[in-house]
Design a protein around this motif. Structure first.
Motif, PDB file in Angstrom:
ATOM      1  N   LEU A   1     -17.159  92.509  19.122  1.00  0.00           N
ATOM      2  CA  LEU A   1     -17.865  91.247  19.331  1.00  0.00           C
ATOM      3  C   LEU A   1     -17.443  90.566  20.625  1.00  0.00           C
ATOM      4  O   LEU A   1     -18.256  89.976  21.332  1.00  0.00           O
ATOM      5  CB  LEU A   1     -17.614  90.312  18.148  1.00  0.00           C
ATOM      6  N   GLY A   2     -16.158  90.646  20.940  1.00  0.00           N
ATOM      7  CA  GLY A   2     -15.670  89.989  22.148  1.00  0.00           C
ATOM      8  C   GLY A   2     -16.216  90.584  23.423  1.00  0.00           C
ATOM      9  O   GLY A   2     -16.179  89.946  24.482  1.00  0.00           O
ATOM     10  N   ASP A   3     -16.740  91.801  23.327  1.00  0.00           N
ATOM     11  CA  ASP A   3     -17.275  92.518  24.490  1.00  0.00           C
ATOM     12  C   ASP A   3     -18.794  92.400  24.582  1.00  0.00           C
ATOM     13  O   ASP A   3     -19.407  92.913  25.510  1.00  0.00           O
ATOM     14  CB  ASP A   3     -16.869  93.997  24.368  1.00  0.00           C
ATOM     15  N   ALA A   4     -19.417  91.700  23.620  1.00  0.00           N
ATOM     16  CA  ALA A   4     -20.872  91.750  23.482  1.00  0.00           C
ATOM     17  C   ALA A   4     -21.585  90.673  24.287  1.00  0.00           C
ATOM     18  O   ALA A   4     -21.205  89.501  24.256  1.00  0.00           O
ATOM     19  CB  ALA A   4     -21.253  91.620  22.014  1.00  0.00           C
ATOM     20  N   ASP A   5     -22.631  91.097  24.992  1.00  0.00           N
ATOM     21  CA  ASP A   5     -23.583  90.152  25.574  1.00  0.00           C
ATOM     22  C   ASP A   5     -24.644  89.777  24.544  1.00  0.00           C
ATOM     23  O   ASP A   5     -25.168  88.663  24.551  1.00  0.00           O
ATOM     24  CB  ASP A   5     -24.282  90.772  26.790  1.00  0.00           C
ATOM     25  N   VAL A   6     -24.954  90.745  23.677  1.00  0.00           N
ATOM     26  CA  VAL A   6     -25.993  90.573  22.666  1.00  0.00           C
ATOM     27  C   VAL A   6     -25.470  91.113  21.339  1.00  0.00           C
ATOM     28  O   VAL A   6     -24.868  92.192  21.298  1.00  0.00           O
ATOM     29  CB  VAL A   6     -27.282  91.341  23.041  1.00  0.00           C
ATOM     30  N   VAL A   7     -25.697  90.361  20.268  1.00  0.00           N
ATOM     31  CA  VAL A   7     -25.414  90.853  18.918  1.00  0.00           C
ATOM     32  C   VAL A   7     -26.743  91.177  18.254  1.00  0.00           C
ATOM     33  O   VAL A   7     -27.645  90.335  18.197  1.00  0.00           O
ATOM     34  CB  VAL A   7     -24.642  89.820  18.080  1.00  0.00           C
ATOM     35  N   LEU A   8     -26.872  92.414  17.782  1.00  0.00           N
ATOM     36  CA  LEU A   8     -28.055  92.843  17.037  1.00  0.00           C
ATOM     37  C   LEU A   8     -27.669  92.822  15.562  1.00  0.00           C
ATOM     38  O   LEU A   8     -26.958  93.706  15.082  1.00  0.00           O
ATOM     39  CB  LEU A   8     -28.476  94.244  17.472  1.00  0.00           C
ATOM     40  N   ALA A   9     -28.105  91.789  14.851  1.00  0.00           N
ATOM     41  CA  ALA A   9     -27.668  91.573  13.472  1.00  0.00           C
ATOM     42  C   ALA A   9     -28.810  91.844  12.500  1.00  0.00           C
ATOM     43  O   ALA A   9     -29.944  91.413  12.723  1.00  0.00           O
ATOM     44  CB  ALA A   9     -27.165  90.142  13.297  1.00  0.00           C
TER      45      ALA A   9
ATOM     46  N   ASP B   1     -23.891  94.006   3.153  1.00  0.00           N
ATOM     47  CA  ASP B   1     -22.882  93.005   2.807  1.00  0.00           C
ATOM     48  C   ASP B   1     -23.179  91.739   3.605  1.00  0.00           C
ATOM     49  O   ASP B   1     -22.850  91.654   4.790  1.00  0.00           O
ATOM     50  CB  ASP B   1     -21.479  93.521   3.136  1.00  0.00           C
ATOM     51  N   PRO B   2     -23.820  90.745   2.994  1.00  0.00           N
ATOM     52  CA  PRO B   2     -24.202  89.533   3.734  1.00  0.00           C
ATOM     53  C   PRO B   2     -23.020  88.816   4.372  1.00  0.00           C
ATOM     54  O   PRO B   2     -23.203  88.073   5.343  1.00  0.00           O
ATOM     55  CB  PRO B   2     -24.855  88.658   2.655  1.00  0.00           C
ATOM     56  N   ALA B   3     -21.817  89.047   3.857  1.00  0.00           N
ATOM     57  CA  ALA B   3     -20.643  88.379   4.425  1.00  0.00           C
ATOM     58  C   ALA B   3     -20.423  88.779   5.877  1.00  0.00           C
ATOM     59  O   ALA B   3     -19.828  88.019   6.652  1.00  0.00           O
ATOM     60  CB  ALA B   3     -19.398  88.701   3.596  1.00  0.00           C
ATOM     61  N   THR B   4     -20.913  89.954   6.277  1.00  0.00           N
ATOM     62  CA  THR B   4     -20.734  90.377   7.665  1.00  0.00           C
ATOM     63  C   THR B   4     -21.497  89.477   8.628  1.00  0.00           C
ATOM     64  O   THR B   4     -21.173  89.426   9.816  1.00  0.00           O
ATOM     65  CB  THR B   4     -21.211  91.828   7.869  1.00  0.00           C
ATOM     66  N   LEU B   5     -22.499  88.768   8.121  1.00  0.00           N
ATOM     67  CA  LEU B   5     -23.290  87.882   8.977  1.00  0.00           C
ATOM     68  C   LEU B   5     -22.611  86.535   9.199  1.00  0.00           C
ATOM     69  O   LEU B   5     -23.032  85.769  10.066  1.00  0.00           O
ATOM     70  CB  LEU B   5     -24.677  87.660   8.367  1.00  0.00           C
ATOM     71  N   GLU B   6     -21.579  86.250   8.418  1.00  0.00           N
ATOM     72  CA  GLU B   6     -20.857  84.979   8.543  1.00  0.00           C
ATOM     73  C   GLU B   6     -19.768  85.131   9.598  1.00  0.00           C
ATOM     74  O   GLU B   6     -18.576  85.086   9.326  1.00  0.00           O
ATOM     75  CB  GLU B   6     -20.283  84.577   7.187  1.00  0.00           C
ATOM     76  N   THR B   7     -20.211  85.320  10.823  1.00  0.00           N
ATOM     77  CA  THR B   7     -19.329  85.674  11.927  1.00  0.00           C
ATOM     78  C   THR B   7     -19.532  84.708  13.080  1.00  0.00           C
ATOM     79  O   THR B   7     -20.649  84.254  13.328  1.00  0.00           O
ATOM     80  CB  THR B   7     -19.639  87.117  12.402  1.00  0.00           C
ATOM     81  N   ASP B   8     -18.462  84.405  13.772  1.00  0.00           N
ATOM     82  CA  ASP B   8     -18.564  83.599  14.987  1.00  0.00           C
ATOM     83  C   ASP B   8     -18.986  84.513  16.128  1.00  0.00           C
ATOM     84  O   ASP B   8     -18.225  85.364  16.578  1.00  0.00           O
ATOM     85  CB  ASP B   8     -17.211  82.952  15.289  1.00  0.00           C
ATOM     86  N   PHE B   9     -20.221  84.351  16.583  1.00  0.00           N
ATOM     87  CA  PHE B   9     -20.748  85.219  17.628  1.00  0.00           C
ATOM     88  C   PHE B   9     -20.384  84.740  19.027  1.00  0.00           C
ATOM     89  O   PHE B   9     -20.770  85.367  20.015  1.00  0.00           O
ATOM     90  CB  PHE B   9     -22.272  85.319  17.515  1.00  0.00           C
TER      91      PHE B   9
ATOM     92  N   PHE C   1     -29.669  80.886  11.128  1.00  0.00           N
ATOM     93  CA  PHE C   1     -29.381  81.333  12.489  1.00  0.00           C
ATOM     94  C   PHE C   1     -30.154  80.512  13.518  1.00  0.00           C
ATOM     95  O   PHE C   1     -29.633  80.163  14.573  1.00  0.00           O
ATOM     96  CB  PHE C   1     -29.722  82.818  12.646  1.00  0.00           C
ATOM     97  N   ALA C   2     -31.408  80.198  13.202  1.00  0.00           N
ATOM     98  CA  ALA C   2     -32.235  79.451  14.149  1.00  0.00           C
ATOM     99  C   ALA C   2     -31.711  78.039  14.371  1.00  0.00           C
ATOM    100  O   ALA C   2     -31.898  77.461  15.450  1.00  0.00           O
ATOM    101  CB  ALA C   2     -33.675  79.405  13.652  1.00  0.00           C
ATOM    102  N   SER C   3     -31.053  77.485  13.364  1.00  0.00           N
ATOM    103  CA  SER C   3     -30.556  76.112  13.479  1.00  0.00           C
ATOM    104  C   SER C   3     -29.148  76.039  14.061  1.00  0.00           C
ATOM    105  O   SER C   3     -28.624  74.949  14.288  1.00  0.00           O
ATOM    106  CB  SER C   3     -30.563  75.436  12.103  1.00  0.00           C
ATOM    107  N   ALA C   4     -28.548  77.202  14.310  1.00  0.00           N
ATOM    108  CA  ALA C   4     -27.149  77.220  14.750  1.00  0.00           C
ATOM    109  C   ALA C   4     -26.982  77.010  16.247  1.00  0.00           C
ATOM    110  O   ALA C   4     -25.860  76.890  16.738  1.00  0.00           O
ATOM    111  CB  ALA C   4     -26.499  78.542  14.345  1.00  0.00           C
ATOM    112  N   GLY C   5     -28.088  76.959  16.987  1.00  0.00           N
ATOM    113  CA  GLY C   5     -27.997  76.775  18.428  1.00  0.00           C
ATOM    114  C   GLY C   5     -27.781  78.087  19.156  1.00  0.00           C
ATOM    115  O   GLY C   5     -27.682  79.155  18.556  1.00  0.00           O
ATOM    116  N   GLY C   6     -27.703  78.015  20.474  1.00  0.00           N
ATOM    117  CA  GLY C   6     -27.540  79.214  21.281  1.00  0.00           C
ATOM    118  C   GLY C   6     -28.845  79.974  21.426  1.00  0.00           C
ATOM    119  O   GLY C   6     -29.902  79.545  20.957  1.00  0.00           O
ATOM    120  N   ASP C   7     -28.774  81.116  22.091  1.00  0.00           N
ATOM    121  CA  ASP C   7     -29.953  81.948  22.303  1.00  0.00           C
ATOM    122  C   ASP C   7     -30.123  82.911  21.135  1.00  0.00           C
ATOM    123  O   ASP C   7     -29.209  83.681  20.819  1.00  0.00           O
ATOM    124  CB  ASP C   7     -29.815  82.755  23.602  1.00  0.00           C
ATOM    125  N   TRP C   8     -31.287  82.871  20.519  1.00  0.00           N
ATOM    126  CA  TRP C   8     -31.575  83.751  19.394  1.00  0.00           C
ATOM    127  C   TRP C   8     -33.029  84.196  19.461  1.00  0.00           C
ATOM    128  O   TRP C   8     -33.880  83.548  20.067  1.00  0.00           O
ATOM    129  CB  TRP C   8     -31.314  83.059  18.053  1.00  0.00           C
TER     130      TRP C   8
END
Length: 253
Positions: free
Chosen positions: A36-44, A50-58, A90-97
């Protein structure tokens, strides 16, 4: 020189992991991120096992979210409704999505070739099928989104070029040397029970059964022009890749 963006795939369905990695490796403007620390884009994948994997600080990475068609129209408490809630979060969390509401993937059908039993696949796909979409086309769309830089904050319907009924699709499996392959439709509950008996997690089995019925339902058989407009070519036909995708899976067993 074309810039290269690093992509970190998160929470992918088992049937999509290998094809996504292959498609990223084959795309000159993308590379697989080491983490994740190396990512420009996260493809989720919003259908993550396991929905818990989506509870991540991107962090500052842009987010491309694989969703499903018309999830917002689903009844409360169903799996598609859960996916709609994940979209909204995700849409309400801000940032580019960007949300890609994808038809069922052809590679998911290919995954079914692992479970051919006496020339038959028992599955909850509805017989009318879907406008099955190819993973490599979706990854190509991700590359286009990243390169354009101005398509964020929106949702797109993403499909293959035509609706292919399940019986016709499974006809492609004859290329595996297994003879004709028949489809016996399971209802949603029987799909859940079958997966649970095969040692799948009960929650995931229920979600997967709901997914299979939803994405092959009549309301989700409309063909979208998004891929052709974005890529400048028609999306790949299911018959162009299904047998090869299945052969890779059978060969890896």
């Amino acid at each position: 020189m074309t810039s290269v963006s690093s992509v970190y795939a998160l929470g992918l369905r088992e049937s999509l992991r290998g094809p996504v990695a292959e498609a990223i490796a084959a795309t000159p403007s993308l590379r697989e991120a080491a983490g994740l620390g190396d990512a420009d884009v996260v493809l989720a994948d919003l259908c993550a096992p396991d929905p818990a994997t989506l509870e991540t600080d991107f962090g500052t990475a842009r987010r491309v979210l694989l969703s499903i068609p018309k999830a917002g129209e689903a009844d409360a408490g169903t799996f598609p409704a859960q996916v709609a809630a994940r979209e909204a979060a995700f849409a309400s969390a801000g940032g580019d999505w960007c949300i890609l509401r994808c038809a069922a993937f052809g590679q998911e059908l290919a995954w079914g070739s692992r479970f051919i039993n006496a020339g038959t696949i028992y599955a909850a796909w509805q017989p009318g099928g879907a406008p099955w979409v190819d993973v490599s086309d979706v990854v190509a769309l991700v590359a286009t989104l990243v390169e354009s830089g101005d398509r964020w904050g929106a949702a797109y319907d993403v499909t293959g070029p035509e609706v292919v009924p399940v019986a016709r699709a499974f006809g492609e499996f004859t290329a595996l040397g297994k003879g004709p392959v028949l489809h016996v439709q399971l209802d949603e509950d029987m799909q859940r029970v079958s997966m649970t008996r095969s040692d799948y997690d009960a929650r995931y089995a229920a979600e997967r059964a709901g997914y299979m019925v939803w994405v092959t339902g009549e309301r989700n058989r409309a063909v979208s022009p998004v891929l052709e407009k974005a890529l400048g070519r028609p999306p790949r036909q299911l018959g162009d890749y299904l047998a090869d995708a299945a052969a890779k899976l059978v060969g890896s067993r």
